[in-house]
Design a protein around this motif. Structure first.
Motif, PDB file in Angstrom:
ATOM      1  N   MET A 131      36.208  39.475  37.902  1.00  0.00           N
ATOM      2  CA  MET A 131      36.176  40.817  38.475  1.00  0.00           C
ATOM      3  C   MET A 131      36.345  40.778  39.983  1.00  0.00           C
ATOM      4  O   MET A 131      36.963  41.675  40.581  1.00  0.00           O
ATOM      5  N   ASN A 132      35.789  39.763  40.624  1.00  0.00           N
ATOM      6  CA  ASN A 132      35.933  39.611  42.066  1.00  0.00           C
ATOM      7  C   ASN A 132      37.412  39.510  42.447  1.00  0.00           C
ATOM      8  O   ASN A 132      37.887  40.194  43.364  1.00  0.00           O
ATOM      9  N   LEU A 133      38.169  38.671  41.729  1.00  0.00           N
ATOM     10  CA  LEU A 133      39.590  38.519  42.023  1.00  0.00           C
ATOM     11  C   LEU A 133      40.361  39.795  41.698  1.00  0.00           C
ATOM     12  O   LEU A 133      41.273  40.194  42.434  1.00  0.00           O
ATOM     13  N   GLY A 134      40.006  40.436  40.582  1.00  0.00           N
ATOM     14  CA  GLY A 134      40.669  41.689  40.230  1.00  0.00           C
ATOM     15  C   GLY A 134      40.469  42.745  41.300  1.00  0.00           C
ATOM     16  O   GLY A 134      41.418  43.461  41.679  1.00  0.00           O
ATOM     17  N   TYR A 135      39.265  42.832  41.842  1.00  0.00           N
ATOM     18  CA  TYR A 135      38.957  43.830  42.864  1.00  0.00           C
ATOM     19  C   TYR A 135      39.681  43.523  44.177  1.00  0.00           C
ATOM     20  O   TYR A 135      40.248  44.419  44.816  1.00  0.00           O
ATOM     21  N   LYS A 136      39.685  42.241  44.581  1.00  0.00           N
ATOM     22  CA  LYS A 136      40.308  41.880  45.857  1.00  0.00           C
ATOM     23  C   LYS A 136      41.812  42.125  45.818  1.00  0.00           C
ATOM     24  O   LYS A 136      42.399  42.579  46.801  1.00  0.00           O
TER      25      LYS A 136
END
Length: 1084
Positions: free
Chosen positions: A572-577
């Motif tokens: 989710m962190n990568l998706g958000y960034k």
């Protein structure tokens, strides 16, 4: 450059390809007198033909001198053949004549060439699409034919020619050509429009066939999700024509950088493949098999599919480039190392050409709903849509060398750590087996082993250098107990879990964050053991500077490692960034969707798994005192009161209590077994339809209780009879899953859908998608998609997932491709994940217990995944405890997370107001930006916050003007834009209208103050009032003078003193009001 041999004339089949060319036959030519005297016929002559052109350019009426000699009755032929970028060998001019009388005599004939207008003239109002010609060849030949063969095929005539010759004509660029005189008169309007653009040279859009499919590293976890790319037609007309021409003879190249961790576990795993409009594999489909060989499947022109397999396998845990080029029916596969040297190469040739249209579907990198992806890191991916390139010609460098090297070093180190852990455990277990055999012979030793201190392994088989390098790991291994029997779990991962829990326990203590720097090596060891919660911790620590200096490269490394290891928060962190394009992550919606869709699918599955550290994701803001007071625990007042009411038979209390326990809501720990007891109690005692339905569902699925289909069906019918829509849907689900009676299932689902149940809408869509809807032959994806959309509108998780897939692929007519909408929908589902809810719940509980270090840690972990409520809550904590934020977070916590918050779709109004104030006053290192502040206030106003309107009005009061686009965004009538008074009135009125009108609010006072100012200004500007005021003032002055004179003779000094004191006070007040009429109002 002149070719070494005479160019071969094209076959007749190729001559009809360029439909824009129109054959043009020349004018009548003029015969000249003979230049060679006639000799006796018995002399042996050789036929010849020569061409002489003064200006070798493609021009209309170009004059060509043809010199020839015929020894027999002959036919002389001329033919001009043109070639462009899209077509070759197209005849554009032909001329033939017979010569039966002038034998053995050299003759010369002047011929005037005439070409199609689109070859020799510029575009104008009539000639719309002139073409670029690369070359024109003028052929001339003599054939000995009779007059009867005059109409034969010219191509056959050329092959049998007794004399041949040719010459090249130079093509003229389109914008150097003259305009054609069409001998027509245009209408005035048409002529005027043409003159406006007559001398303009249009610029082709800057477009190339080389496309960067992926420019940033993608962590593929081997799941059924991947990057979806769709290619449209070229805007450049010439490139698009080439592409269409190559559909039946494809020529393209694909170059992929990979860091492969494992070969495919079973069957095939997707590397890159094309899905056509019918959701079938197209050309190409590249997979990896269990042995590491590359499996390539192609779709042939006749409709069949054929596949080949390479004889070489792909390497593990090293960067390499996989190059694939396709030409007609031929494939070239190469494996290239980091040094760009070729390791392997193989060619495949098919008997038939491939069919390939890259706009009639979409590409997938990694996994999809049809196949699992590979477990690897994808590097840059380059796609040449129209060209076949050799390895040396491909321009696809491996960017971000630092991250690439960090990935290699990480896995090298982790191989050492995993080997140490595995060997250490094996040695300890073998030693314990030896000791255990002695314990059976010695009762005293057995008691010591059972109740005494656990033995430690002090005899290391590893060298001093290795022990010093991993001293923290060895120290931790000595403290662990390996005596417990195997439970089937991975030993190395289990060791990683123990290390992680030890670290987290320390960090959650009173001053735990002060030990964060020393905890990093242990977290690295835990990550290397495959426990990727530690990887996400490390990613957040290095990206935010939590207790350590900020290190973007390490932050990216551990984000990628955690995502590849399927850690939900890392993904989710990568998706958000990538969705926001922040923290040096490129904005890439397709890449963001690949990550978010992974967690969205898991969210649906996680909700059916009652085990694991999950909690319901609740939107609880730390500024909302009412919601904070409602939080409870098993021994809290709220929970105890609900339990008391539930015991007394209150159906609402039983239902709420069961929900809290089943999903882990409102601060209560998840306890499905206890929840089911309340469901059963309520279903039996209270006859509440919701409780009956909930209990029937757990009986159907066997969640926390033994399956009982018979009782579940009885309860479901009972709830449906009470009119509960979800129970009617449940009956349809029963007939579909257990009885395979699709007619009854559809009947119940139609009824439930009419009652507004989104589950029923989704289920009807499934019937149409699977082609099993009663009375409807075959699949109907269009109708299915409409039902899925209706279910998604009702909040259905699977329906939303389906729609997000339609938006990313663009394969459905009703769902035009919209990557941003696809990301938003997938993100919405991913943010409901129970494992994320568990982290948010831990953060909230720590805050309520005033455990600031733990609250800060877990809110940072949740905020970096893109959860808005955690971002605004974290910013609030940093405002409450600035000392804590400055000490442990290297970045500006308040600015960073309020800024993140307002970038979200569901941002709260107070976050907009905060950022508006920061921009208005200037926040620390951030410069003042009045326009941005007004945009923030306007957005807060649109959210219905009266403070937004109030702040905009105050900005205007200070003499600033609001840009028109902001006023339009607020839907303020344009007629009011030019009047500040009208604008202020509108803003204050909306402020009052959006506030609590039952009490006196700042907005109501501001509106009243505004109306009083307007009234006062109107009074002062009235001419009549001005004269009346002057007259009254004169009377007042005269009366004062008279009073003074009358009082001067009075013996009472007190009375005289009182009058002398009153008079100047009154006059001073009046003069102050006239000079500044707003002052009294401001004072009040």
């Amino acid at each position: 450059m002149r070719p070494p041999a005479e160019p071969r004339r094209p076959a007749p089949l190729l001559l009809v390809l360029l439909t824009n060319f129109v054959l043009s036959f020349g004018k009548e030519t003029l015969q000249t007198t003979a230049v060679t005297p006639q000799f006796q016929k018995n002399v042996d002559y050789v036929d010849f033909i020569y061409l002489n052109i003064l200006e070798k350019k493609v021009l209309n009426n170009s004059e060509v001198s043809v010199q020839y000699l015929c020894s027999k009755p002959c036919i002389v032929s001329l033919e001009a053949v043109a070639s462009s970028e899209f077509r070759t060998g197209v005849p554009v001019y032909r001329r033939r004549w017979k010569d039966e009388k002038n034998l053995y005599v050299s003759r010369t004939r002047q011929v005037h060439l005439k070409f199609p207008s689109i070859m020799v003239y510029r575009d104008d109002y009539i000639i719309r699409n002139s073409i670029i010609v690369h070359s024109v060849i003028l052929y001339a030949w003599i054939s000995h034919r009779s007059a009867s063969s005059y109409g034969d095929e010219q191509n056959e005539d050329y092959q049998a020619a007794v004399a041949k010759n040719y010459t090249f004509l130079e093509a003229v660029p389109p914008f150097e050509r003259p305009y054609k005189d069409h001998k027509v008169c245009l209408q005035w309007g048409a002529d005027y429009l043409w003159m406006l653009q007559a001398n303009r040279i249009p610029q082709c859009p800057h477009e190339t066939d080389g496309v960067h499919v992926l420019e940033f590293i993608y962590a593929s976890s081997g799941e059924k999700t991947g990057i979806v790319k769709k290619f449209e037609q070229f805007e450049n007309r010439e490139l698009e024509t080439v592409r269409q021409h190559q559909v039946d003879y494809p020529m393209f190249t694909i170059s992929i950088w990979l860091y492969l961790l494992h070969h495919c576990e079973k069957d095939l795993c997707g590397i890159l493949y094309f899905i056509d409009s019918k959701e079938m594999y197209g050309t190409p489909a590249v997979f990896l098999n269990e042995e590491g060989y590359v499996h390539i499947q192609m779709h042939l022109m006749r409709g069949d599919d054929l596949a080949v397999k390479t004889s070489f396998s792909l390497p593990l845990k090293q960067w390499f480039r996989l190059d694939l080029s396709f030409k007609g029916g031929q494939i070239e596969v190469s494996s290239v190392g980091k040094n760009l040297k070729r390791h392997h190469h193989q060619s495949f040739t098919f008997r038939e050409d491939f069919y390939y249209d890259d706009t009639a579907g979409y590409f997938v990198l990694g996994g999809s709903g049809y196949v699992n992806g590979i477990e690897a890191f994808f590097g840059p991916v380059k796609y040449y849509r129209l060209n076949v390139l050799e390895t040396e010609q491909i321009s696809n460098p491996l960017h971000d060398k630092d991250t690439v090297e960090q990935i290699e070093l990480y896995y090298e180190r982790c191989m050492d750590i995993q080997e140490i852990v595995y060997d250490y455990r094996y040695i300890v277990r073998q030693g314990e087996k030896t000791h255990r055999s002695c314990y059976y012979e010695n009762y005293y030793l057995e008691l010591i082993h059972k109740y005494g201190e656990k033995s430690k392994c002090d005899a290391f088989m590893w060298g001093k250098e290795l022990r010093e390098k991993y001293h923290t790991l060895f120290k931790l291994l000595q403290e662990m107990d390996f005596s417990s029997p195997d439970d089937g779990s991975d030993t190395v991962v289990e060791v990683g879990r123990r290390i992680f829990e030890k670290v987290v326990k320390g960090l959650s203590s009173a001053n735990g964050l002060s030990n964060l720097g020393s905890s990093v090596p242990l977290l690295v060891d835990s990550s290397c053991c495959g426990y990727h919660k530690a990887s996400y911790f490390l990613a957040v620590i290095f990206e935010t500077g939590l207790g350590v200096p900020v290190d973007r490269i390490k932050g990216l490394l551990y984000s990628l490692v955690g995502a590849q290891g399927n850690e939900r928060l890392s993904v989710m962190n990568l998706g958000y960034k990538h969705y926001q394009g922040i923290n040096n992550y490129p904005l890439d919606l397709e890449l963001s969707y690949a990550y978010y869709s992974n967690i969205a699918i898991k969210t649906s599955l996680d909700q059916h798994n009652i085990k694991g550290e999950q909690a319901f994701v609740e939107t609880i803001r730390l500024m909302d005192d009412e919601l904070l007071k409602a939080q409870t625990k098993e021994n809290g007042d709220v929970f105890m009161w609900l339990k008391h009411e539930a015991t007394r038979g209150n159906a609402a209390a039983q239902q709420r209590l069961a929900q809290m326990l089943f999903w882990g809501q409102q601060g209560v720990a998840k306890n499905p077994e206890a929840a089911i007891e309340w469901y059963a109690k309520g279903a039996i005692e209270t006859e509440d339809p919701v409780l009956i339905y909930d209990y029937a569902i757990v009986l159907f699925k066997g969640q926390g209780v033994k399956k009982n289909i018979k009782l579940a069906l009885e309860l479901m019918k009972k709830a449906a009879a009470k009119g509960l829509p979800q129970a009617v849907n449940g009956l349809g689900w029963y007939y579909h899953n257990f009885k395979r009676d699709y007619k009854k299932a559809a009947k119940h689902w139609l009824i439930a859908e009419e009652l507004g149940n989104p589950d029923a809408s989704y289920n009807l869509g499934v019937l149409y998608l699977d082609g099993i809807y009663p009375g409807v032959p075959g699949r109907n994806q269009t109708v299915a998609a409409r039902y899925f959309y209706k279910a998604a509108q009702g909040g259905h998780i699977e329906g939303t997932l389906r729609c997000s897939l339609y938006y990313i692929t663009g394969n459905m007519e009703d769902f035009p491709r919209d990557p941003e909408k696809a990301v938003i929908w997938a993100k919405h589902i991913a943010e409901k994940n129970g494992y994320l809810g568990h982290v948010i719940r831990k953060a909230l509980n720590a805050y309520l217990e005033l455990s600031w270090h733990e609250a800060l840690l877990h809110y940072v972990l949740a905020a970096e995944t893109g959860i808005e409520v955690s971002q605004s809550n974290l910013a609030h904590i940093c405002e409450e405890r600035p000392d804590l934020a400055r000490k442990y977070i290297a970045t500006d916590c308040v600015w960073r997370y309020y800024n993140f918050s307002v970038s979200q779709v569901n941002a709260p109004s107070f976050a907009y107001l905060k950022m508006g104030d920061f921009y208005y006053y200037g926040y620390q290192n951030q410069s003042r930006d009045l326009e941005l502040s007004m945009r923030m206030y306007a957005q807060a106003a649109l959210e219905g916050d009266s403070q937004g309107f109030f702040n905009l009005a105050l900005v205007m009061e200070e003499g600033n003007s609001i840009p028109s686009y902001i006023l339009d965004h607020l839907e303020i009538d344009q007629a009011l834009h030019s009047s500040n008074t009208s604008l202020l009135q509108e803003l204050y009125y909306r402020c009052w209208n959006n506030s609590n009108q039952e009490t006196i609010s700042p907005c109501s006072l501001a509106l009243l103050y505004f109306y009083m100012r307007v009234l006062w200004n109107n009074v002062l500007h009235s001419t009549l009032i001005y004269f009346m005021g002057t007259f009254l003032l004169s009377i007042l002055v005269a009366f004062a003078v008279q009073s003074f004179q009358s009082l001067s003779g009075n013996d009472s000094e007190d009375a005289t003193r009182a009058v002398q004191q009153d008079e100047p006070t009154l006059s001073n007040d009046l003069s102050q009001q006239e000079s500044n009429p707003q002052s009294p109002l401001v004072t009040s």
